[in-house]
Design a protein around this motif. Structure first.
Motif, PDB file in Angstrom:
ATOM      1  N   LEU A  61       0.829  -1.209   0.000  1.00 20.10           N
ATOM      2  CA  LEU A  61       0.000   0.000   0.000  1.00 20.10           C
ATOM      3  C   LEU A  61       0.864   1.260   0.000  1.00 20.10           C
ATOM      4  CD1 LEU A  61      -2.865  -0.931   2.499  1.00 20.10           C
ATOM      5  CD2 LEU A  61      -3.078  -0.556   0.038  1.00 20.10           C
ATOM      6  N   ARG A  62       1.916   1.251   0.809  1.00 21.48           N
ATOM      7  CA  ARG A  62       2.804   2.425   0.852  1.00 21.48           C
ATOM      8  C   ARG A  62       3.440   2.675  -0.509  1.00 21.48           C
ATOM      9  NH1 ARG A  62       4.407   0.445   6.102  1.00 21.48           N
ATOM     10  NH2 ARG A  62       6.176  -0.583   5.116  1.00 21.48           N
ATOM     11  N   SER A  63       3.848   1.623  -1.200  1.00 26.54           N
ATOM     12  CA  SER A  63       4.478   1.795  -2.517  1.00 26.54           C
ATOM     13  C   SER A  63       3.497   2.352  -3.537  1.00 26.54           C
ATOM     14  CB  SER A  63       5.038   0.457  -3.011  1.00 26.54           C
ATOM     15  OG  SER A  63       4.002  -0.419  -3.427  1.00 26.54           O
ATOM     16  N   GLN A  64       2.186   2.127  -3.311  1.00 30.82           N
ATOM     17  CA  GLN A  64       1.164   2.625  -4.221  1.00 30.82           C
ATOM     18  C   GLN A  64       0.662   4.010  -3.836  1.00 30.82           C
ATOM     19  OE1 GLN A  64       0.425   0.477  -6.929  1.00 30.82           O
ATOM     20  NE2 GLN A  64       2.160  -0.514  -5.902  1.00 30.82           N
ATOM     21  N   GLY A  65       1.100   4.505  -2.677  1.00 33.32           N
ATOM     22  CA  GLY A  65       0.569   5.753  -2.179  1.00 33.32           C
ATOM     23  C   GLY A  65      -0.894   5.620  -1.790  1.00 33.32           C
ATOM     24  N   ASN A  66      -1.281   4.397  -1.396  1.00 34.57           N
ATOM     25  CA  ASN A  66      -2.669   4.090  -1.069  1.00 34.57           C
ATOM     26  C   ASN A  66      -2.848   4.114   0.447  1.00 34.57           C
ATOM     27  OD1 ASN A  66      -5.207   2.850  -0.657  1.00 34.57           O
ATOM     28  ND2 ASN A  66      -4.994   1.645  -2.534  1.00 34.57           N
ATOM     29  N   MET A  67      -3.885   4.790   0.923  1.00 37.63           N
ATOM     30  CA  MET A  67      -4.112   4.914   2.350  1.00 37.63           C
ATOM     31  C   MET A  67      -5.211   3.979   2.851  1.00 37.63           C
ATOM     32  SD  MET A  67      -1.805   7.031   3.033  1.00 37.63           S
ATOM     33  CE  MET A  67      -2.188   7.357   4.750  1.00 37.63           C
ATOM     34  N   SER A  68      -5.557   2.948   2.072  1.00 42.24           N
ATOM     35  CA  SER A  68      -6.596   2.006   2.486  1.00 42.24           C
ATOM     36  C   SER A  68      -6.171   1.272   3.758  1.00 42.24           C
ATOM     37  CB  SER A  68      -6.865   0.991   1.372  1.00 42.24           C
ATOM     38  OG  SER A  68      -7.308   1.624   0.201  1.00 42.24           O
ATOM     39  N   ASN A  69      -7.155   0.818   4.496  1.00 46.12           N
ATOM     40  CA  ASN A  69      -6.878   0.057   5.707  1.00 46.12           C
ATOM     41  C   ASN A  69      -6.490  -1.377   5.365  1.00 46.12           C
ATOM     42  OD1 ASN A  69      -7.501   2.195   7.480  1.00 46.12           O
ATOM     43  ND2 ASN A  69      -9.690   1.729   7.337  1.00 46.12           N
ATOM     44  N   VAL A  70      -5.521  -1.901   6.095  1.00 38.07           N
ATOM     45  CA  VAL A  70      -5.108  -3.285   5.898  1.00 38.07           C
ATOM     46  C   VAL A  70      -6.174  -4.200   6.481  1.00 38.07           C
ATOM     47  CG1 VAL A  70      -3.369  -5.005   6.544  1.00 38.07           C
ATOM     48  CG2 VAL A  70      -2.664  -2.697   5.918  1.00 38.07           C
TER      49      VAL A  70
END
Length: 260
Positions: free
Chosen positions: A108-117
């Motif tokens: 998620l960090r590599s995608q710049g995505n702030m979704s919840n795990v």
């Protein structure tokens, strides 16, 4: 800016590790997690070899002493390839792809995505009535959680369409099961009389149908050429959708399908 490339393993992939323990020839592993990965130098070297035009190869990947008297840095940087989903055999569900919060959070960090795990033991295939069997592990039905938005964490492309049974395990359990699910090939050395010379040796490999990814971008020194280099590198990837990475090329190891 970081860009991502996905790698779907079509055959077992072996990348040499730094140490050899007894008769086991290991693979490259992250020092802090002990999980397999593909070093960026392996990916970079293969992509560099596919660039046949010398001027573009120098601009993208830089020069070396065999090609030029002056060492120059290229415009493109390439990161290590990390695991995203790894297949594990299941007596109850044939094959299940597993990951863990640590690996999903990294992606998620590599995608710049702030979704919840997703929560541990989230899965998309359990009906809440039957247990799941993974290697030597048994997961009770009541411990599993229905995962509705699992497709957010699996690239929805033709290349990865086979990944349809996914399970999120706790970090420590995931690392253990991944270790147990690596391929181990027995190799022997024969003398001139075709007799066994020495003992057996085992070589590890990341199994086929594993999904990995790596990041790439342009370096800060790409003054005035970053846009062109970005376009040239994307074309290089488009023209080489099947790559062979790591060792044991003569055995058909290391074939991967890559896409952005």
């Amino acid at each position: 800016m970081m860009n991502s490339i996905y790698l779907y393993l079509l055959s077992p992939l072996h990348t040499g590790g730094t140490t050899q323990e007894g008769n086991l020839l290991g693979i490259a592993r992250e020092s802090h997690t002990n999980l397999p990965y593909i070093p960026s130098s392996t990916i970079r070297g293969k992509l560099r070899a596919t660039a046949t035009e010398q001027s573009m190869r120098f601009r993208l990947f830089g020069t070396d002493l065999k090609e030029s008297q002056q060492l120059e840095q290229g415009d493109i940087w390439i990161g290590d390839a990390s695991l995203l989903w790894l297949p594990i055999s299941s007596l109850s569900h044939s094959v299940i792809w597993v990951s863990c919060p640590m690996l999903l959070r990294r992606w998620l960090r590599s995608q710049g995505n702030m979704s919840n795990v997703p929560a541990e033991y989230s899965c998309n295939f359990s009906n809440g009535k039957a247990a799941v069997y993974l290697k030597d592990a048994i997961l009770k039905a009541e411990s599993l959680k229905q995962w509705q938005d699992w497709k957010v964490f699996v690239p929805q492309t033709a290349e990865s369409s086979g990944i349809n049974r996914v399970l999120v395990l706790p970090d420590q359990h995931c690392v253990t099961l991944i270790q147990m699910s690596l391929w181990r090939q027995v190799k022997i050395k024969l003398d001139e009389h075709k007799s066994v010379d020495g003992g057996f040796r085992y070589e590890e490999a990341i199994p086929p149908d594993t999904l990995m990814y790596f990041s790439w971008g342009t370096t800060s020194q790409a003054n005035g050429t970053a846009k062109q280099s970005h376009a040239d590198f994307q074309k290089l990837l488009t023209d080489n959708q099947i790559l062979q990475l790591g060792g044991q090329e003569s055995l058909g190891r290391g074939f991967v399908q890559q896409w952005a």
